[in-house]
Design an enzyme around this catalytic site. Structure first.
Site, PDB file in Angstrom:
ATOM      1  N   ARG A  23      35.238  39.289  30.390  1.00  9.53           N
ATOM      2  CA  ARG A  23      35.381  39.679  28.737  1.00  9.53           C
ATOM      3  C   ARG A  23      34.856  40.619  28.308  1.00  9.53           C
ATOM      4  NH1 ARG A  23      36.304  34.119  28.175  1.00  9.53           N
ATOM      5  NH2 ARG A  23      38.505  33.714  28.952  1.00  9.53           N
ATOM      6  N   VAL A  24      33.500  40.746  29.003  1.00  8.01           N
ATOM      7  CA  VAL A  24      32.533  41.822  28.474  1.00  8.01           C
ATOM      8  C   VAL A  24      31.976  42.886  29.371  1.00  8.01           C
ATOM      9  CG1 VAL A  24      31.585  40.460  26.546  1.00  8.01           C
ATOM     10  CG2 VAL A  24      30.414  40.158  28.600  1.00  8.01           C
TER      11      VAL A  24
END
Ligand code: ATP
Ligand code: MG
Length: 503
Positions: free
Chosen positions: A362-363
């Site tokens: 997600r990052v």
């Protein structure tokens, strides 16, 4: 009143309250499989270390009304009910420092490698508050694993928490070890924390890291399956404190927890013995919290706090691919993404057995090198279309030209994503390979020649574009369209030699 009591009474009368030193001495009331109930210690604190005879250590894990629940950190076999317990007035802490690099220790800092005690000057409590939000910086630097399938599809950034999950024997530990090996030339310090693992598995990890020449920048913390459940429970916290020490020195740290399923099991065992009410799957109600509290400690510090980072790769093992069991779902929700290993791909020999469709980061995308990021979009799109088309193509013999081209491209991508153990590939080499893949240069290469083709591409890139490669990796440079076209042409020429050799 006896003489003795009289003497005592007058002694007490002549002393002020602060003069009186009372040593609390506890008595073991009952013992059960690695835990004990001790009374007579009304002032004992949570997480305080208690000592018993023969230097056996325990930690206060539960405060009851008239007793404390203790988990043992060393083997309590020689203890019986009625034995004494002494307070240390210290919470459990672990030695930290550079002397731990290259060492194998237990969560108390005791050497397991047959060498002397590491000489350290500092020690940190194993439980420390997580970094406040205001001290945290966004994830902006990649943590290269050297594994093509991860660095491309599921990129990890420094300070991120990425879960590795899969059934037994699907290559979970292998991914973690390859990631450590890939840090050989980087400034990243590695910590491998084995929790509840078989001794042979841990010995293999130590051997692999030694053979790869990365042991000197790694700290190995081991609480094996045969050690007391209390020691297994504290292991990841101790390992994290060791990692935080390096992070606070401004270093980038990678920490592996292998694995949190065993950790949860050890905690469940302790909790049940200490009579904490069981909840779902017999885990105590705070099982989510103990993992959240652990993983919350991974972060990337802002420049004014040294700019260090702690990247966590927790491992969780699933049963029958059930990722919706209690522990996997909990940890999925705490982490910034997961790398899912498929038992089916493993059986088919597609290694590493990463299911790119079910994995996510997600990052880390923000941290990916710009030259790399621009390649990933088309790569993902082609691969997803291919997987869809592949199942459909099985039923039809005649495929239109466009579909068979897509199938060929997909097969090339799949072949490129296969990677043997202990062969991490530097990011710029991966970029070169994926440039060629996206340009369709590998579409006509037979699958068994893909490795050779990759080597050819990398060699051509290294010879002709050494300066550019450096710019891409260090200056985050993205090649222009003209440069890209020229590079592709170079690859094409190099590959034509390979193809003509074939004939
Ligand atoms: P466990 O659940 O027992 O901890 P695991 O999921 O950690 O297992 P590993 O021990 O990492 O799995 O790997 C299982 C086996 O697969 C090992 O023998 C390892 O050498 C092999 N293996 C893993 N990845 C690869 C790979 N990319 N190429 C070749 N062999 C691999
Ligand atoms: Mg393993």
């Amino acid at each position: 009143m006896t003489e003795q009591k009289k003497a005592l009474k007058s002694a007490v009368k002549n002393k002020s309250a602060s003069d009186i030193q009372v040593d609390e001495i506890g008595i073991i009331q009952s013992l059960s499989a690695g835990t004990a109930e001790v009374n007579g210690l009304p002032f004992a604190q949570m997480n305080e270390v208690l000592t018993f005879k023969n230097n056996i250590k325990g930690m206060v894990q539960k405060l009851n009304k008239n007793s404390v629940g203790v988990v043992f950190l060393s083997n309590p076999e020689e203890l019986t009910a009625g034995d004494k317990a002494y307070r240390t007035e210290q919470v459990l802490s672990v030695p930290v420092g550079d002397a731990l690099l290259g060492r194998v220790i237990n969560p108390l800092g005791e050497p397991l490698d047959g060498l002397d005690f590491p000489i350290t000057t500092d020690s940190y409590p194993i439980e420390r508050p997580a970094t406040p939000i205001m001290h945290r910086a966004p994830v902006n630097t990649p943590l290269q694993t050297g594994i093509k399938a991860i660095d491309s599809f599921i990129p990890i950034g420094r300070g991120q928490r990425e879960l590795i999950l899969g059934d037994r024997q699907t290559g979970k530990t292998a991914i973690a070890i390859d990631t450590i090996i890939n840090q050989k030339e980087t400034d990243v310090i590695c910590i491998y924390c084995a929790i509840g693992q078989r001794a042979t598995a841990t010995a293999r990890v130590i051997n692999d890291l030694t053979m790869a020449g990365v042991i000197h920048k790694t700290v190995i913390i081991v609480a094996g399956g045969d050690s007391p459940a209390g020691l297994q429970y504290v292991a990841p916290y101790a390992a994290t404190s060791i990692g935080e020490y390096f992070m606070e020195q401004g270093k980038d740290v990678l920490i592996i927890y292998d694995d949190l399923t065993a950790h949860a099991r050890a905690y469940r065992q302790l909790s049940l013995l200490l009579r904490t009410p069981p909840g779902r799957e017999a885990f105590p109600g705070d099982i989510f919290y103990i993992h959240a509290r652990l993983l919350e400690r991974s972060t990337h510090l802002r420049e004014q706090f040294g700019g260090g980072s702690l990247t966590a790769l927790p491992i969780v093992s699933t049963e029958a691919s059930n990722i919706s069991a209690y522990i996997p779902t909990n940890i999925i929700s705490i982490t910034d993404g997961q790398i899912y290993l498929s038992a089916e791909s493993f059986q088919k020999g597609m290694l590493p057995a990463i299911d790119t469709g079910r994995s996510v980061s997600r990052v880390g995308g923000d941290a990916q090198l710009p030259a790399y990021r621009s390649l990933v979009g088309p790569l993902k799109l082609f691969y997803a279309q291919f997987e869809e088309l592949e199942s459909f193509a099985r039923f039809s013999t005649q495929l239109d030209a466009e579909s068979s081209r897509r199938i060929k491209r997909g097969e090339a991508i799949r072949a490129v994503l296969q990677q043997g153990l202990f062969h991490p590939m530097p990011a710029v080499h991966q970029i070169a390979v994926f440039m060629a893949t996206n340009a369709g240069l590998l579409d006509d290469i037979p699958i068994d020649k893909i490795n050779e083709a990759q080597e050819t591409i990398i060699r051509a890139f290294q010879t002709k574009y050494r300066v550019l490669a450096r710019k891409i990796a260090e200056k985050k440079y993205k090649p222009t369209e003209n440069e890209t076209a020229e590079i592709i042409e170079t690859f094409q020429k190099a590959l034509s030699v390979l193809k003509s050799e074939d004939k």
